[in-house]
Design a protein around this motif. Sequence first.
Motif, mmCIF file in Angstrom:
data_model
loop_
_atom_site.group_PDB
_atom_site.id
_atom_site.type_symbol
_atom_site.label_atom_id
_atom_site.label_comp_id
_atom_site.label_asym_id
_atom_site.label_seq_id
_atom_site.Cartn_x
_atom_site.Cartn_y
_atom_site.Cartn_z
ATOM 1 N N PHE A 1 -8.909 -1.814 10.301
ATOM 2 C CA PHE A 1 -8.787 -0.617 9.483
ATOM 3 C C PHE A 1 -8.362 0.606 10.305
ATOM 4 O O PHE A 1 -8.154 1.685 9.748
ATOM 5 N N THR B 1 -6.120 -6.883 5.459
ATOM 6 C CA THR B 1 -5.204 -5.753 5.574
ATOM 7 C C THR B 1 -5.181 -5.231 7.000
ATOM 8 O O THR B 1 -6.005 -5.603 7.836
ATOM 9 N N HIS B 2 -4.244 -4.347 7.269
ATOM 10 C CA HIS B 2 -4.090 -3.695 8.570
ATOM 11 C C HIS B 2 -3.572 -2.298 8.275
ATOM 12 O O HIS B 2 -2.404 -2.123 7.923
ATOM 13 N N LEU B 3 -4.438 -1.298 8.416
ATOM 14 C CA LEU B 3 -4.076 0.055 8.026
ATOM 15 C C LEU B 3 -3.367 0.799 9.162
ATOM 16 O O LEU B 3 -3.384 0.381 10.314
ATOM 17 N N GLU B 4 -2.770 1.918 8.803
ATOM 18 C CA GLU B 4 -1.975 2.697 9.749
ATOM 19 C C GLU B 4 -2.813 3.196 10.926
ATOM 20 O O GLU B 4 -3.950 3.643 10.749
ATOM 21 N N TRP C 1 2.833 4.379 1.008
ATOM 22 C CA TRP C 1 3.407 4.757 2.298
ATOM 23 C C TRP C 1 3.811 6.225 2.225
ATOM 24 O O TRP C 1 4.932 6.583 1.899
ATOM 25 N N LEU D 1 0.833 -1.201 0.000
ATOM 26 C CA LEU D 1 0.000 0.000 0.000
ATOM 27 C C LEU D 1 0.870 1.254 0.000
ATOM 28 O O LEU D 1 2.028 1.222 0.445
ATOM 29 N N ARG E 1 2.531 -0.929 5.079
ATOM 30 C CA ARG E 1 1.338 -1.783 5.179
ATOM 31 C C ARG E 1 1.069 -2.440 3.827
ATOM 32 O O ARG E 1 1.511 -1.971 2.781
ATOM 33 N N GLN F 1 -3.781 4.701 1.897
ATOM 34 C CA GLN F 1 -3.879 3.240 1.865
ATOM 35 C C GLN F 1 -5.240 2.775 1.368
ATOM 36 O O GLN F 1 -5.351 1.757 0.661
ATOM 37 N N VAL F 2 -6.293 3.515 1.720
ATOM 38 C CA VAL F 2 -7.623 3.200 1.191
ATOM 39 C C VAL F 2 -7.632 3.300 -0.326
ATOM 40 O O VAL F 2 -8.213 2.449 -1.017
ATOM 41 N N ARG G 1 -3.718 6.596 6.246
ATOM 42 C CA ARG G 1 -4.852 5.686 6.036
ATOM 43 C C ARG G 1 -5.597 6.021 4.751
ATOM 44 O O ARG G 1 -6.007 5.123 4.008
#
Length: 280
Positions: free
Chosen positions: A191, A137-140, A108, A106, A118, A150-151, A147
């Motif tokens: 998320f 997933t595991h977002l910031e 950064w 994702l 991530r 990343q979305v 975030r």
Amino acid sequence: MLRIITWNIQWGLGIDGRVDLERLIAEARGIADFDVLCLQEVSDNFDTLKNNDGSNQFAALAALLPGYTAVEGVALDIPDEAGGRRRFGNMILSRLPVTQVLRYTLPWEAAPTRNMPRLVLEATVETGSGPLRIMTTHLEYSSDKLRRAQVEGIREAHRTAHERVITLREDGAGTYVRHPVTSSAVLTGDFNMRHEDGAKKRLSDPFENGAPALVDAWQALNGEKAHPWSFCIYEQQHGEPHCCDFMFVTEDLVPRLRSMTYDQRSQASDHQPVLIELDL
């Protein structure tokens, strides 16, 4: 019936301070006879994490589920002091056949907060109704800016998956062998944002290329009823109890949704496991 559990396991660290992967798997099995288990915060060689012995948890979890295909998604890969590697990320374990596996790094973006890289881990599984892409997933945690970027990365991964469905590529031998493609997907994870967050709502926006929208499964089943708490129930180090663990399904799968459950009893992590059931 397809049963999927998602869980941020905090490297197996329970509220009692004990790291116990066997306990986690036993509790997951107690929730449901799951077909797919999506995990976040799996570690390898990270004895710098609280009460972590530094073992390879990717391998340990695979050994605890011998009938499942174990798929690793390493987001953070850094050296240790002895010349080895420390790894941290996500994992998908599936007893359904797994075909194509993809790992999307994702975006950064830069932020002055404490943050790290991530990814989205995607495994296409074969169901009785055809192929299905399962993403976790595991977002910031620390930055709304990160975030949001990343979305957009998640949306781009889903958009391009649909493009590969409507534009079938030429088949070939060896590395060019073509595997089943599908626009149907389930997106799971931590998320690190609440339901009302604009970035969370952005995930469900329509796509210009006709890709099926990502629908919050809880809302699809329960309307405006609030999501159950999934974080900080038993420990308030990171704030008051709230929900930040969600599951999305593409809109074509909404009629197949049967149930979604937030298990709020477990204390085997600082997050709660979440179960979804679909007719597939």
